[in-house]
Design a protein around this motif. Structure first.
Motif, short mmCIF file in Angstrom:
data_model
loop_
_atom_site.label_atom_id
_atom_site.label_comp_id
_atom_site.label_asym_id
_atom_site.label_seq_id
_atom_site.Cartn_x
_atom_site.Cartn_y
_atom_site.Cartn_z
N VAL A 1 15.11 -23.21 4.48
CA VAL A 1 15.28 -24.91 4.17
C VAL A 1 15.81 -25.38 4.82
CG1 VAL A 1 16.53 -25.65 2.23
CG2 VAL A 1 15.17 -23.65 1.76
N LEU B 1 16.64 -31.57 -0.10
CA LEU B 1 16.08 -30.52 0.90
C LEU B 1 14.84 -30.20 0.73
CD1 LEU B 1 18.69 -27.90 -1.01
CD2 LEU B 1 19.16 -28.91 1.64
N PHE C 1 11.38 -27.08 2.45
CA PHE C 1 10.61 -25.96 3.39
C PHE C 1 10.69 -26.82 4.36
CE2 PHE C 1 10.56 -23.94 -0.70
CZ PHE C 1 11.54 -23.44 -1.21
#
Ligand code: FES
Length: 122
Positions: free
Chosen positions: A59, A72, A74
């Motif tokens: 993350v 945030l 991935f």
């Protein structure tokens, strides 16, 4: 140094990993595309079986020019999480994301004639 054949390359699917017992030590072998990464299954924190942990995309937090969070997301990179206390390590570098002095022990790995070969320290 001792070379040990542990599996056929095509026995580990892209994105998957396996842990092999090689006498004195266990080694986790991770496949990312056509690359392999091998780490001793011994967490630098307290010796846990780190290579048997779950794997998650890392993350990351994007920042604007003023260092304000854009949220945030991935990453393409993945971390393995030690099942004992949750330390995370990049499966390609073996590094802890918060402290580069904390790292997994690398085991040299190669593919020879379609076999995965580990070069184990003496
Ligand atoms: S032994 Fe791995 S996080 Fe503690």
């Amino acid at each position: 140094m001792t070379d040990v054949r542990v599996a056929r390359f095509d026995e580990i699917a892209d994105g998957d990993h396996r842990v092999f017992s090689t006498g004195k030590r266990e080694v986790g072998v991770f496949r990312v595309g056509d690359k392999l990464f091998a780490w001793e299954n011994h967490c630098p924190h307290s010796g846990g079986p780190v290579c048997q942990g779950k794997i998650f995309p890392r993350v990351e937090e994007a920042l604007d020019d003023e260092k304000k969070s854009l949220g945030l997301k991935f990453s393409q990179r993945r971390n393995i999480v030690c099942p004992w206390h949750g330390f995370e390590f990049d499966i390609e570098t073996g590094l802890h994301p918060g402290d580069p002095d904390v790292r997994l022990r690398k085991i040299p790995v190669a593919v020879r004639d379609g076999d995965i070969v580990l070069t184990l320290p003496g």
